[in-house]
Design an enzyme around this catalytic site. Sequence first.
Site, PDB file in Angstrom:
ATOM      1  N   LYS A 282       0.856  -1.284   0.045  1.00  0.00           N
ATOM      2  CA  LYS A 282       0.080  -0.058   0.056  1.00  0.00           C
ATOM      3  C   LYS A 282       0.928   1.225   0.048  1.00  0.00           C
ATOM      4  O   LYS A 282       0.721   2.185  -0.654  1.00  0.00           O
ATOM      5  CB  LYS A 282      -0.879  -0.023   1.041  1.00  0.00           C
ATOM      6  CG  LYS A 282      -2.092   1.313   1.164  1.00  0.00           C
ATOM      7  CD  LYS A 282      -1.495   2.381   1.897  1.00  0.00           C
ATOM      8  CE  LYS A 282      -2.396   3.620   2.056  1.00  0.00           C
ATOM      9  NZ  LYS A 282      -1.928   4.613   2.615  1.00  0.00           N
ATOM     10  N   ASP A 298      -4.926   5.519 -15.624  1.00  0.00           N
ATOM     11  CA  ASP A 298      -5.985   4.733 -14.622  1.00  0.00           C
ATOM     12  C   ASP A 298      -5.274   4.006 -13.522  1.00  0.00           C
ATOM     13  O   ASP A 298      -4.759   3.039 -13.641  1.00  0.00           O
ATOM     14  CB  ASP A 298      -6.449   3.614 -15.683  1.00  0.00           C
ATOM     15  CG  ASP A 298      -7.477   3.174 -14.950  1.00  0.00           C
ATOM     16  OD1 ASP A 298      -7.946   3.063 -13.800  1.00  0.00           O
ATOM     17  OD2 ASP A 298      -8.361   2.198 -15.638  1.00  0.00           O
ATOM     18  N   HIS A 395       5.203  11.066  10.157  1.00  0.00           N
ATOM     19  CA  HIS A 395       3.766  10.927   9.850  1.00  0.00           C
ATOM     20  C   HIS A 395       2.793  12.006  10.341  1.00  0.00           C
ATOM     21  O   HIS A 395       2.176  12.832   9.728  1.00  0.00           O
ATOM     22  CB  HIS A 395       3.259   9.691   9.666  1.00  0.00           C
ATOM     23  CG  HIS A 395       1.915   9.715   8.989  1.00  0.00           C
ATOM     24  ND1 HIS A 395       1.544   9.589   7.843  1.00  0.00           N
ATOM     25  CD2 HIS A 395       0.600   9.455   9.839  1.00  0.00           C
ATOM     26  CE1 HIS A 395       0.449   9.561   7.529  1.00  0.00           C
ATOM     27  NE2 HIS A 395      -0.345   9.357   8.871  1.00  0.00           N
TER      28      HIS A 395
END
Length: 450
Positions: A282, A298, A395
């Site tokens: 991911k 796409d 983060h």
Amino acid sequence: MKHQAVEGFSKLSKEGKIEWVINEYLNGDTSTIKILKQYWNDDADLQKLHDEFSENTVSNFYMPFGLAPNFLINNELYAIPMAVEESSVVAAASKAAKFWQTRGGFKTTILSTTKLGHVHFMYEGDFEKLNTAFENTIKAKLVEETNDITKNMRARNGGILNLELINKTADLANYYQIKGSFETVDSMGANFINSCLEQFAKTLKNEIDADDNFTQEEKDSLQIVMCILSNYTPDCIVRAEVSCPIEQLAEGEITAEEFVEKFSRAVRIAEIEPYRATTHNKGIMNGVDSVVIATGNDFRAVEACAHTYAAKDGQYSSLTHCEVKDGIFRFWIDLPTALGTIGGLTALHPLVKLALGILGKPNSKELMGFAAVAGLAQNFAALRSLVTTGIQKGHMKMHLMNILNQLEATEEEKQFFVNYFKDKTVTHHTVIDEFCRLRGVTSVEEIKKN
């Protein structure tokens, strides 16, 4: 409140569509009009262009369009455009780019560019008879009767590469495929491939019907199920990699050897553990998709292909790999991805054209490389943080502004928090507590009341 079905929704004006959704789903809340219209382009022609990208459009959905600079790729410096809403993605990619800029940079290699499509059909007759006809006459006829479709692609050194008859009856009774392999050069090629496949189906049916070697029962049994390209392109692969001597990888108080051991172990865990591999990949796709979206391609197709490829050996696994050999650390990704630089949005969307311009107007192979490099950089940055300082420190600092915006903090308050967390780890709880203290209240609910 029960909602009513609507007839002719697509024929309503944009204002009519908005009025309908307000009345039917939003209890007549007219503030919706302002929310939707504030994202319309002032330029009517530009807005019309965006309206026609899709159907039933009522507004535009904005995403941040950022740049990750300092990417040394094949000995050339680039700034990579990235469209992404997630905090820290662009920052992490930029940090990895700067790290590798002084260590030889990124290298890309196109391993193959073949794309695939299939005619799926059912046939209840003799397979050997079908196979003989396919090899002797039908295959050549399939190519011949698509010459008009492939003419322009062949002029650009693309076209049909190979055709195969695939027997899938072991998996599903009477199920066969014509598998087509294609080179689509600088276009993603979906429309081209699908047009070829639909003609293949017509030709196949006609050739079987005209062949006296087949019984009428066999002819009647041939039924076309569907004709569609495959977004799984295991033969359209780009490799991106970085490498350097081990001693160049020291990280703060961590020795180079310790860093390599920890980093390699983290990659190995993603190779063998699907739970970790899913999150690992991911993160890779954070980088890949950002480039794919920014360049008008796409991203759903790219995602589907990457995850299928990650499971090609029977278990879902890491898309990246590393090794240490003769004192050299090497980290790489083999990414299957079909991208285009002509057709689709690439000639229509102003920001897409700008993104491709920033990248030097790349061809499709070069664009594949940029996407793979962004994914590799993102993964390197994530693993580097995970095995050293931990992922949350960096983060959450990037996420800080999202929290403050939700609290409707002033610019002065935002600057206070940036300074406050310079030497602290950001957590949602800490931000809320300090914000309430700063405002002199006991809870966020009290702020909202005021």
